[in-house]
Design a protein around this motif. Structure first.
Motif, PDB file in Angstrom:
ATOM      1  N   SER A 163       6.036  -2.297  12.923  1.00 40.36           N
ATOM      2  CA  SER A 163       5.997  -1.658  11.895  1.00 40.36           C
ATOM      3  C   SER A 163       5.641  -2.109  10.622  1.00 40.36           C
ATOM      4  O   SER A 163       4.715  -1.854  10.013  1.00 40.36           O
ATOM      5  N   GLU A 164       6.335  -3.423  10.468  1.00 39.63           N
ATOM      6  CA  GLU A 164       6.012  -4.215   9.142  1.00 39.63           C
ATOM      7  C   GLU A 164       4.535  -4.958   9.109  1.00 39.63           C
ATOM      8  O   GLU A 164       4.253  -4.806   8.095  1.00 39.63           O
ATOM      9  N   ASP A 165       4.237  -5.415  10.359  1.00 41.72           N
ATOM     10  CA  ASP A 165       3.008  -6.202  10.166  1.00 41.72           C
ATOM     11  C   ASP A 165       1.861  -5.442  10.390  1.00 41.72           C
ATOM     12  O   ASP A 165       0.803  -5.539   9.997  1.00 41.72           O
ATOM     13  N   TRP A 166       2.009  -4.282  11.236  1.00 39.48           N
ATOM     14  CA  TRP A 166       0.937  -3.611  11.923  1.00 39.48           C
ATOM     15  C   TRP A 166       0.841  -1.919  11.248  1.00 39.48           C
ATOM     16  O   TRP A 166       0.024  -1.188  11.849  1.00 39.48           O
ATOM     17  N   GLY A 167       2.097  -1.627  10.602  1.00 37.73           N
ATOM     18  CA  GLY A 167       2.072  -0.215  10.111  1.00 37.73           C
ATOM     19  C   GLY A 167       2.106   0.523  11.500  1.00 37.73           C
ATOM     20  O   GLY A 167       1.770   1.844  11.400  1.00 37.73           O
ATOM     21  N   PHE A 168       2.756   0.314  12.701  1.00 36.06           N
ATOM     22  CA  PHE A 168       2.814   1.157  13.531  1.00 36.06           C
ATOM     23  C   PHE A 168       4.274   1.872  13.575  1.00 36.06           C
ATOM     24  O   PHE A 168       5.370   1.274  13.377  1.00 36.06           O
ATOM     25  N   PRO A 169       4.183   3.389  13.406  1.00 36.26           N
ATOM     26  CA  PRO A 169       5.479   4.032  13.024  1.00 36.26           C
ATOM     27  C   PRO A 169       6.501   4.022  14.140  1.00 36.26           C
ATOM     28  O   PRO A 169       6.297   4.745  15.112  1.00 36.26           O
ATOM     29  N   THR A 170       7.684   3.394  14.180  1.00 38.74           N
ATOM     30  CA  THR A 170       8.713   3.227  14.986  1.00 38.74           C
ATOM     31  C   THR A 170       9.856   3.890  14.673  1.00 38.74           C
ATOM     32  O   THR A 170      10.171   4.110  13.481  1.00 38.74           O
ATOM     33  N   ARG A 171      10.947   4.296  15.525  1.00 37.84           N
ATOM     34  CA  ARG A 171      12.094   4.995  15.183  1.00 37.84           C
ATOM     35  C   ARG A 171      12.985   4.102  16.243  1.00 37.84           C
ATOM     36  O   ARG A 171      12.682   4.134  17.411  1.00 37.84           O
ATOM     37  N   VAL A 172      14.309   3.966  15.751  1.00 33.97           N
ATOM     38  CA  VAL A 172      15.321   3.419  16.537  1.00 33.97           C
ATOM     39  C   VAL A 172      16.571   3.996  16.548  1.00 33.97           C
ATOM     40  O   VAL A 172      17.078   4.180  15.425  1.00 33.97           O
ATOM     41  N   VAL A 173      17.022   4.312  17.866  1.00 31.40           N
ATOM     42  CA  VAL A 173      18.197   5.278  17.815  1.00 31.40           C
ATOM     43  C   VAL A 173      19.086   4.381  18.692  1.00 31.40           C
ATOM     44  O   VAL A 173      19.042   4.151  19.804  1.00 31.40           O
ATOM     45  N   ARG A 174      20.365   4.174  17.995  1.00 25.53           N
ATOM     46  CA  ARG A 174      21.677   3.504  18.780  1.00 25.53           C
ATOM     47  C   ARG A 174      22.237   4.621  19.365  1.00 25.53           C
ATOM     48  O   ARG A 174      23.270   5.135  18.662  1.00 25.53           O
ATOM     49  N   PHE A 175      22.268   4.941  20.696  1.00 25.10           N
ATOM     50  CA  PHE A 175      23.140   5.928  21.270  1.00 25.10           C
ATOM     51  C   PHE A 175      24.566   5.381  21.425  1.00 25.10           C
ATOM     52  O   PHE A 175      24.655   4.206  21.925  1.00 25.10           O
ATOM     53  N   HIS A 176      25.720   6.325  21.232  1.00 27.99           N
ATOM     54  CA  HIS A 176      27.019   5.974  21.696  1.00 27.99           C
ATOM     55  C   HIS A 176      27.132   6.654  22.833  1.00 27.99           C
ATOM     56  O   HIS A 176      26.638   7.947  23.103  1.00 27.99           O
ATOM     57  N   ASN A 177      27.945   6.368  23.934  1.00 26.89           N
ATOM     58  CA  ASN A 177      28.233   6.871  25.267  1.00 26.89           C
ATOM     59  C   ASN A 177      27.973   8.243  25.326  1.00 26.89           C
ATOM     60  O   ASN A 177      28.549   9.150  24.624  1.00 26.89           O
ATOM     61  N   VAL A 178      26.755   8.541  26.407  1.00 20.79           N
ATOM     62  CA  VAL A 178      26.336   9.958  26.374  1.00 20.79           C
ATOM     63  C   VAL A 178      26.862  10.488  27.509  1.00 20.79           C
ATOM     64  O   VAL A 178      26.744   9.904  28.653  1.00 20.79           O
TER      65      VAL A 178
END
Ligand code: NAD
Ligand code: GDD
Length: 331
Positions: A163-178
């Motif tokens: 995302s920072e170097d190449w402008g690639f749009p990312t999302r990061v989700v930390r799931f808790h026990n599903v």
């Protein structure tokens, strides 16, 4: 407006299956990809490809012509599986994740969501049952769950760098026990809510079940419907840093067992076994940032969410015991 195409990797698995169905209802054209077909029910995805995403070539095929990527494919399981399979988990997930994000960028995907885990959080912050809920910034200084958690943390950083170097749009989700219907409930990869539901479904009233640990360890559990809605909302948001997705309803494992027993309408004798895998002593989600970003957080209480989960697992267990013995032996 042209219809957006969404790729769901891991669409043959628990969360990916629910997510693919949800995205179809949201009007996306959905492509599901997995190394296997969904086990328990048909998918609503418009396309479904069986592909091994450890292969660079297959990641290129999977990501061709898609707008949004919900990347859920992983070698994963409950604490019993992740503590006994560090080498394969690290090897498989590294290959899947590196090849997926590279192919996604090269194929011009507009957004890429990575399903990370509460297992990225330092073990030194999770040593007590009355644990302080974990905030996103707690992930460093790092001391994640060996293997599975370390690899998730590395992939989170790769999303940040892309995302920072190449402008690639990312999302990061930390799931808790599903937990929820259609989740793995046997075979060794099952997590506590499903394992306990299966054990209780298999005993008569007043029977005994084995519980790993002393039952005083704590977790928060999120129903899969909240998980899916949270994933969708985070993908649509402008927030590109890691976010917790879980409930902050902390329960002991013994309380979880009591809830399942009550839903099942059975008295249950608990036999604790402290020689079995237990993971961290306590884990809870701090949802402050999630609320700030989305104005929303998971809302299904465990007691409520256990009802459809237990019923589904009890039906599956009853179905297995009704099959002729010769057929079961052959499987
Ligand atoms: P799951 O095991 O049901 O689904 C994962 C899917 O990935 C499986 O269907 C599996 O076949 C597929 N897969 C594995 N290797 C593959 C490969 N080489 N190529 C293609 N597909 C492959 O697990 P889930 O609970 O649905 O988890 C989905 C995601 O969420 C995973 O990334 C997991 O690490 C993450 N997560 C889940 C939880 C949870 O409590 N369920 C918690 C934290 C993080
Ligand atoms: N699996 C399982 N099976 N756990 C049991 C059982 C049982 O029969 N009985 C008691 N437990 C206890 C475990 O000892 C552990 O302390 C607790 O229940 C929770 O176990 P899991 O649900 O297997 O996993 P976890 O919460 O330690 O980690 C899970 O959640 C992470 C995200 O929060 C894993 O699924 C990770 O892969 C995931 O990333």
């Amino acid at each position: 407006m042209t219809q957006k195409t969404a790729l769901v990797t891991g669409a043959g698995g628990f969360i990916g299956h629910h997510l693919a169905d949800y995205l179809v209802k949201k009007g996306r054209h959905v492509r599901g990809v997995d190394i296997k077909h969904p086990e328990y029910a048909p998918t609503a995805a418009h396309e479904f490809e069986v592909l091994d995403l450890r292969s660079e070539k297959n990641c290129e095929i999977a990501t061709a012509g898609v707008d949004e990527i919900y990347h859920l494919a992983a070698d994963m399981g409950g604490i019993g599986y992740i503590t006994s399979s560090r080498a394969p988990i690290t090897l498989h997930n590294t290959l899947i994740n590196v090849n997926m994000i590279k192919a996604a960028r090269e194929n011009g995907a507009k957004r890429f969501l990575f399903s990370s885990s509460a297992c990225v959080y330092p073990q030194y912050l999770q040593t007590k049952p009355d644990v302080t809920p974990l905030r996103e910034d707690d992930a460093f200084p790092a001391d994640p769950e060996e293997g599975y958690g370390l690899e998730k943390l590395y992939m989170e950083k790769m999303c940040q760098y892309f995302s920072e170097d190449w402008g690639f749009p990312t999302r990061v989700v930390r799931f808790h026990n599903v937990y929820g219907p259609l989740g793995t409930y046997d075979g060794g990869r099952e997590k506590a809510p499903a394992a306990i539901s299966r054990k209780i479904a298999g005993i008569p009233d007043g029977g005994t079940i084995e519980i790993w640990g002393d039952g005083q360890q704590t977790r928060s559990f999120m129903h899969v419907e909240d998980c899916i809605e949270g994933i969708y909302r985070i993908m649509q948001s402008d927030y590109d840093k890691p976010l917790n997705l879980g409930t902050d309803e902390l329960v002991t494992i013994d309380q979880l067992v009591d809830m399942v027993a009550e839903v099942a309408g059975k008295r249950v004798v608990k036999r604790h076994d402290v020689s079995r895998p237990q993971g961290v002593r306590g884990r809870n989600s701090d949802n402050s940032r999630l609320r700030e970003v989305l104005g929303w957080e998971p809302r299904i209480m465990l007691r409520e969410g256990i009802v459809p989960t237990y019923r589904w697992i009890a039906e599956m267990v009853a179905g297995e015991s009704k099959r002729p013995a010769t057929q079961q032996a052959a499987e």
